[in-house]
Design an enzyme around this catalytic site. Sequence first.
Site, PDB file in Angstrom:
ATOM      1  N   LYS A  11       0.841  -1.210   0.000  1.00 39.74           N
ATOM      2  CA  LYS A  11       0.000   0.000   0.000  1.00 39.74           C
ATOM      3  C   LYS A  11       0.870   1.252   0.000  1.00 39.74           C
ATOM      4  O   LYS A  11       0.637   2.177  -0.778  1.00 39.74           O
ATOM      5  CB  LYS A  11      -0.887  -0.010   1.250  1.00 39.74           C
ATOM      6  N   ASN A  12       1.872   1.290   0.888  1.00 41.98           N
ATOM      7  CA  ASN A  12       2.628   2.531   1.057  1.00 41.98           C
ATOM      8  C   ASN A  12       3.615   2.789  -0.083  1.00 41.98           C
ATOM      9  O   ASN A  12       4.170   3.879  -0.182  1.00 41.98           O
ATOM     10  CB  ASN A  12       3.344   2.542   2.415  1.00 41.98           C
ATOM     11  N   CYS A  52      -4.311  12.574  13.032  1.00 37.22           N
ATOM     12  CA  CYS A  52      -5.088  11.343  13.031  1.00 37.22           C
ATOM     13  C   CYS A  52      -4.796  10.602  14.316  1.00 37.22           C
ATOM     14  O   CYS A  52      -4.077  11.114  15.179  1.00 37.22           O
ATOM     15  CB  CYS A  52      -4.751  10.501  11.805  1.00 37.22           C
ATOM     16  N   ARG A 103       1.101  14.693  12.972  1.00 39.94           N
ATOM     17  CA  ARG A 103       1.469  14.490  11.574  1.00 39.94           C
ATOM     18  C   ARG A 103       1.542  15.764  10.722  1.00 39.94           C
ATOM     19  O   ARG A 103       0.756  15.974   9.795  1.00 39.94           O
ATOM     20  CB  ARG A 103       0.534  13.459  10.942  1.00 39.94           C
ATOM     21  N   ASP A 109       5.202   0.827  11.948  1.00 41.65           N
ATOM     22  CA  ASP A 109       3.966   0.185  11.462  1.00 41.65           C
ATOM     23  C   ASP A 109       3.825  -1.262  11.934  1.00 41.65           C
ATOM     24  O   ASP A 109       2.805  -1.902  11.653  1.00 41.65           O
ATOM     25  CB  ASP A 109       3.895   0.245   9.925  1.00 41.65           C
ATOM     26  N   ARG A 111      -8.526  -0.406   5.319  1.00 41.81           N
ATOM     27  CA  ARG A 111      -7.765   0.637   4.612  1.00 41.81           C
ATOM     28  C   ARG A 111      -6.442   0.095   4.095  1.00 41.81           C
ATOM     29  O   ARG A 111      -5.922   0.570   3.097  1.00 41.81           O
ATOM     30  CB  ARG A 111      -7.464   1.800   5.573  1.00 41.81           C
TER      31      ARG A 111
END
Length: 421
Positions: free
Chosen positions: A22-23, A117, A122, A308, A400
């Site tokens: 994803k990233n 978030c 951030r 993560d 997500r």
Amino acid sequence: MDKFIIPGGVRLKGEVSISGAKNAALPILAGCLLTEEPCSLRAVPDLADIRAMLEIMGELGVDTSRDDDGVLKIHVTDESHSHARYDLVRKMRASICVLGPLLAKRGYARVSMPGGCAIGARPVDLHLRGLRALGAKIELDGGDIIATRDRLQGTEIFLGGPFGSTVLGTANVMSAATLAEGTTMIESAACEPEIEDLADLLNAMGAKIRGAGTPRVTIEGVEQLSGAEHTVIPDRIEAGTFILAAAVTNGDVTLHNCRLDHLHAVVDKLRDVGVAVEKHNGTAVVASARRLCPTDVTTQPYPGFPTDLQAQLMTLLCLADGNSAITEKIFPDRFMHVAELLRMGANIRKEGPTAIVTGVRELIGAPVMASDLRASAALVVAGLVARGETEVRRVYHIDRGYEHIEKKLNQLGANIQRVAE
Ligand code: EPZ
């Protein structure tokens, strides 16, 4: 809103294939804004954040479609709309990575300033500092970042911040610099494999980037970029999550499409804990000892232990034989999972950016609430090993960033049900 019902006490066993990252895919999709020629991307995972990015790209004049083989075709057909609206950006902070490509290609970008978030404040100051150094004029209006330029000028840019470098900031500045006049040198660039993957796509498009994946990236600007084909790297965080899930359930799991060379810090830490992750004929095989040893870990920029995977590792250490210390150096407030793990019988004490985890004999199933993507993954992993049933609510967070997570875990012997709340 869906929730997961997870019967505990399973031992994961079997084979699973890791999806594209994803990233890596998110800045790569944004990078396709740098050309009007079509691009073809393989291994872009089908998950909520990617769909959100494709929606933003649609509003920016991009046609996107997936063919029967899952290849994603990206084609910019209209460059007249360069506004990434708050309604879309607030859903996904990573939409900030359209800023650099839009500015470089179209000379104008209006991108809503992403808010904070669940994992912290951030800020995006480093992104803006980098783009200003390239000669962009940047203003704020109504919560939007408005960036304009005639042509960007190559220069030397230092991208280090209080918590190390910035991954998406590096992606933004590197992408923008591909079309700048002259040479740009980014010092203290993020070294994550996702940056190298983006550079591979951009170079295939005709960019001249050297050193991506190291702290010094040099970009020689070119007049224009062309279309390209690219395959996104495997998701190291999804792989790490499956490795930790296998380890905590004392399982025996083989992972396909897994780049262990992107997971050195994780494999090394797991060896201390008593979990063996071996490379075997292009796959990764996980086997764990019955007794897990405690360890101390600090999250760091790549190649250090990734933030993560901090939450998922915490679940594992909840069951180790003694005290572990987990220090979060990237997002010091990223501990929303602690309170939920406590509800499952964990013994964790927070001291500033450190969590002291004292191993317990077992976790006990409970209703818990997902707060962000990786915290949710940690709770799912906890549910698999707990005694009794765990209900993880608000699993839209997990959707997500994990492609079909319950299907993949069920394929390994779990029995997770997705239920509408
Ligand atoms: C990326 O976010 C990832 N997101 C995150 O993954 C990941 O946790 C993070 O990198 C760190 O590895 C994507 O790639 C889409 P940063 P990013 O800018 O780039 C500070 C997940 O779960 N900072 O590298 O936004 C910042 O506050 C997610 O998949 C500034 O001070 O993170 C943090 O402390 C969540 N100023 C540190 O730098 C800035 O301008 C690193 O953040 C930018 C960042």
